[in-house]
Motif scaffolding. Sequence first.
Motif, PDB file in Angstrom:
ATOM      1  N   ASN A   1       7.973   4.202 -11.117  1.00  7.99           N
ATOM      2  CA  ASN A   1       8.008   4.465  -9.684  1.00  7.99           C
ATOM      3  C   ASN A   1       7.856   3.182  -8.872  1.00  7.99           C
ATOM      4  O   ASN A   1       8.445   3.054  -7.793  1.00  7.99           O
ATOM      5  CB  ASN A   1       6.922   5.465  -9.289  1.00  7.99           C
ATOM      6  CG  ASN A   1       7.338   6.899  -9.507  1.00  7.99           C
ATOM      7  OD1 ASN A   1       8.482   7.189  -9.861  1.00  7.99           O
ATOM      8  ND2 ASN A   1       6.409   7.811  -9.304  1.00  7.99           N
ATOM      9  N   ILE A   2       7.083   2.228  -9.377  1.00  9.31           N
ATOM     10  CA  ILE A   2       6.983   0.938  -8.683  1.00  9.31           C
ATOM     11  C   ILE A   2       8.346   0.257  -8.675  1.00  9.31           C
ATOM     12  O   ILE A   2       8.780  -0.285  -7.646  1.00  9.31           O
ATOM     13  CB  ILE A   2       5.903   0.028  -9.314  1.00  9.31           C
ATOM     14  CG1 ILE A   2       4.514   0.642  -9.136  1.00  9.31           C
ATOM     15  CG2 ILE A   2       5.950  -1.370  -8.692  1.00  9.31           C
ATOM     16  CD1 ILE A   2       3.406  -0.073  -9.915  1.00  9.31           C
ATOM     17  N   LEU A   3       9.054   0.296  -9.810  1.00  9.46           N
ATOM     18  CA  LEU A   3      10.396  -0.290  -9.866  1.00  9.46           C
ATOM     19  C   LEU A   3      11.329   0.380  -8.863  1.00  9.46           C
ATOM     20  O   LEU A   3      12.053  -0.297  -8.121  1.00  9.46           O
ATOM     21  CB  LEU A   3      10.996  -0.150 -11.263  1.00  9.46           C
ATOM     22  CG  LEU A   3      10.361  -0.910 -12.410  1.00  9.46           C
ATOM     23  CD1 LEU A   3      11.121  -0.617 -13.702  1.00  9.46           C
ATOM     24  CD2 LEU A   3      10.321  -2.396 -12.148  1.00  9.46           C
ATOM     25  N   LEU A   4      11.345   1.714  -8.875  1.00  5.63           N
ATOM     26  CA  LEU A   4      12.223   2.453  -7.953  1.00  5.63           C
ATOM     27  C   LEU A   4      11.865   2.174  -6.495  1.00  5.63           C
ATOM     28  O   LEU A   4      12.745   1.937  -5.667  1.00  5.63           O
ATOM     29  CB  LEU A   4      12.118   3.954  -8.214  1.00  5.63           C
ATOM     30  CG  LEU A   4      12.800   4.494  -9.449  1.00  5.63           C
ATOM     31  CD1 LEU A   4      12.476   5.978  -9.618  1.00  5.63           C
ATOM     32  CD2 LEU A   4      14.295   4.282  -9.386  1.00  5.63           C
ATOM     33  N   GLY A   5      10.580   2.226  -6.206  1.00  6.64           N
ATOM     34  CA  GLY A   5      10.140   1.998  -4.836  1.00  6.64           C
ATOM     35  C   GLY A   5      10.462   0.593  -4.355  1.00  6.64           C
ATOM     36  O   GLY A   5      10.898   0.401  -3.213  1.00  6.64           O
TER      37      GLY A   5
ATOM     38  N   HIS B   1       0.841  -1.202   0.000  1.00  5.41           N
ATOM     39  CA  HIS B   1       0.000   0.000   0.000  1.00  5.41           C
ATOM     40  C   HIS B   1       0.878   1.256   0.000  1.00  5.41           C
ATOM     41  O   HIS B   1       0.652   2.187  -0.774  1.00  5.41           O
ATOM     42  CB  HIS B   1      -0.936  -0.006   1.208  1.00  5.41           C
ATOM     43  CG  HIS B   1      -1.874   1.152   1.244  1.00  5.41           C
ATOM     44  ND1 HIS B   1      -3.052   1.176   0.530  1.00  5.41           N
ATOM     45  CD2 HIS B   1      -1.796   2.344   1.878  1.00  5.41           C
ATOM     46  CE1 HIS B   1      -3.662   2.319   0.740  1.00  5.41           C
ATOM     47  NE2 HIS B   1      -2.914   3.060   1.552  1.00  5.41           N
ATOM     48  N   GLU B   2       1.885   1.254   0.863  1.00  7.57           N
ATOM     49  CA  GLU B   2       2.808   2.385   0.937  1.00  7.57           C
ATOM     50  C   GLU B   2       3.556   2.570  -0.389  1.00  7.57           C
ATOM     51  O   GLU B   2       3.697   3.696  -0.884  1.00  7.57           O
ATOM     52  CB  GLU B   2       3.795   2.113   2.074  1.00  7.57           C
ATOM     53  CG  GLU B   2       4.574   3.279   2.534  1.00  7.57           C
ATOM     54  CD  GLU B   2       5.418   2.926   3.771  1.00  7.57           C
ATOM     55  OE1 GLU B   2       6.068   3.846   4.262  1.00  7.57           O
ATOM     56  OE2 GLU B   2       5.450   1.765   4.206  1.00  7.57           O
ATOM     57  N   LEU B   3       4.010   1.481  -0.973  1.00  8.71           N
ATOM     58  CA  LEU B   3       4.726   1.526  -2.254  1.00  8.71           C
ATOM     59  C   LEU B   3       3.832   2.095  -3.358  1.00  8.71           C
ATOM     60  O   LEU B   3       4.242   2.988  -4.105  1.00  8.71           O
ATOM     61  CB  LEU B   3       5.214   0.122  -2.631  1.00  8.71           C
ATOM     62  CG  LEU B   3       5.762  -0.078  -4.048  1.00  8.71           C
ATOM     63  CD1 LEU B   3       6.967   0.808  -4.308  1.00  8.71           C
ATOM     64  CD2 LEU B   3       6.112  -1.543  -4.262  1.00  8.71           C
ATOM     65  N   LEU B   4       2.613   1.600  -3.457  1.00  8.44           N
ATOM     66  CA  LEU B   4       1.717   2.059  -4.521  1.00  8.44           C
ATOM     67  C   LEU B   4       1.255   3.496  -4.301  1.00  8.44           C
ATOM     68  O   LEU B   4       1.086   4.242  -5.269  1.00  8.44           O
ATOM     69  CB  LEU B   4       0.533   1.100  -4.672  1.00  8.44           C
ATOM     70  CG  LEU B   4       0.907  -0.323  -5.099  1.00  8.44           C
ATOM     71  CD1 LEU B   4      -0.343  -1.194  -5.199  1.00  8.44           C
ATOM     72  CD2 LEU B   4       1.702  -0.340  -6.382  1.00  8.44           C
TER      73      LEU B   4
ATOM     74  N   LEU C   1      -4.306   0.259 -11.620  1.00 11.24           N
ATOM     75  CA  LEU C   1      -3.449  -0.884 -11.333  1.00 11.24           C
ATOM     76  C   LEU C   1      -4.295  -2.132 -11.110  1.00 11.24           C
ATOM     77  O   LEU C   1      -5.355  -2.067 -10.481  1.00 11.24           O
ATOM     78  CB  LEU C   1      -2.611  -0.608 -10.080  1.00 11.24           C
ATOM     79  CG  LEU C   1      -1.832   0.709 -10.087  1.00 11.24           C
ATOM     80  CD1 LEU C   1      -1.230   0.979  -8.722  1.00 11.24           C
ATOM     81  CD2 LEU C   1      -0.771   0.689 -11.160  1.00 11.24           C
ATOM     82  N   ILE C   2      -3.805  -3.262 -11.623  1.00  4.30           N
ATOM     83  CA  ILE C   2      -4.485  -4.547 -11.428  1.00  4.30           C
ATOM     84  C   ILE C   2      -3.464  -5.516 -10.831  1.00  4.30           C
ATOM     85  O   ILE C   2      -2.391  -5.723 -11.405  1.00  4.30           O
ATOM     86  CB  ILE C   2      -5.016  -5.113 -12.762  1.00  4.30           C
ATOM     87  CG1 ILE C   2      -6.008  -4.139 -13.395  1.00  4.30           C
ATOM     88  CG2 ILE C   2      -5.655  -6.491 -12.536  1.00  4.30           C
ATOM     89  CD1 ILE C   2      -6.430  -4.528 -14.809  1.00  4.30           C
ATOM     90  N   ARG C   3      -3.811  -6.104  -9.687  1.00  2.72           N
ATOM     91  CA  ARG C   3      -2.930  -7.071  -9.027  1.00  2.72           C
ATOM     92  C   ARG C   3      -3.201  -8.471  -9.554  1.00  2.72           C
ATOM     93  O   ARG C   3      -4.348  -8.882  -9.688  1.00  2.72           O
ATOM     94  CB  ARG C   3      -3.178  -7.071  -7.529  1.00  2.72           C
ATOM     95  CG  ARG C   3      -2.765  -5.799  -6.849  1.00  2.72           C
ATOM     96  CD  ARG C   3      -3.247  -5.724  -5.432  1.00  2.72           C
ATOM     97  NE  ARG C   3      -2.783  -6.838  -4.608  1.00  2.72           N
ATOM     98  CZ  ARG C   3      -2.797  -6.822  -3.284  1.00  2.72           C
ATOM     99  NH1 ARG C   3      -3.248  -5.766  -2.643  1.00  2.72           N
ATOM    100  NH2 ARG C   3      -2.376  -7.853  -2.605  1.00  2.72           N
ATOM    101  N   LEU C   4      -2.127  -9.202  -9.815  1.00  3.83           N
ATOM    102  CA  LEU C   4      -2.202 -10.623 -10.141  1.00  3.83           C
ATOM    103  C   LEU C   4      -1.390 -11.353  -9.077  1.00  3.83           C
ATOM    104  O   LEU C   4      -0.178 -11.136  -8.953  1.00  3.83           O
ATOM    105  CB  LEU C   4      -1.616 -10.908 -11.524  1.00  3.83           C
ATOM    106  CG  LEU C   4      -2.293 -10.240 -12.714  1.00  3.83           C
ATOM    107  CD1 LEU C   4      -1.460 -10.408 -13.970  1.00  3.83           C
ATOM    108  CD2 LEU C   4      -3.684 -10.797 -12.924  1.00  3.83           C
TER     109      LEU C   4
END
Length: 189
Positions: A122-126, A30-33, A50-53
Amino acid sequence: MSAALSLLQQRHSVPSRQLGEPAPDEATLHELLEAAIRVPDHGKLVPFRLIRLQGEAKLAFGERLAAIATRNHPEMSEAKLEKERTRYTFAPLVIAVVARLQLDSKVPQIEQKLCAGNVAYNILLGAYALGYGAQWLTGWAAYDREVAGALGLAENEHVVAFVHLGTPRIEVPDRERPALDELVSTWTP
């Protein structure tokens, strides 16, 4: 050097096949996203979602990909079909980053897609900053409208990234990077 610049200089992708458990827990994810969606957004359109798998859903998604691939390429070998079935099973979590284009907006579609791409980056960096590994992949499934339908995407939505997240199982060496001097010039009138 600042910690932020150091992070940018060290970040690298970890191949999805080399990502294992654990993925970020719910609070960390949650914090990352929340951080990842803080992107430049011309017109404040929020042209992404965003869609989670995860878990069994990744397996079911792989089965759907294999079925679509079989219909599109009936001659495909069993080995390639197996690759489609398992493509999303290695990392414990995959986030599909979707560009949600507002076609009637004055903001050009390319800017909206770039906004969604910034979310993926940003997801990659985070993930790297938190000690996880990640890889941004697309492949044919990101561009296939039947796959888009399987993901529940509207006609104005397109996958820009499947970001695979998990814990690196190997030390990944950095790749050779281009020389900055070859990429930067100064424009003069």
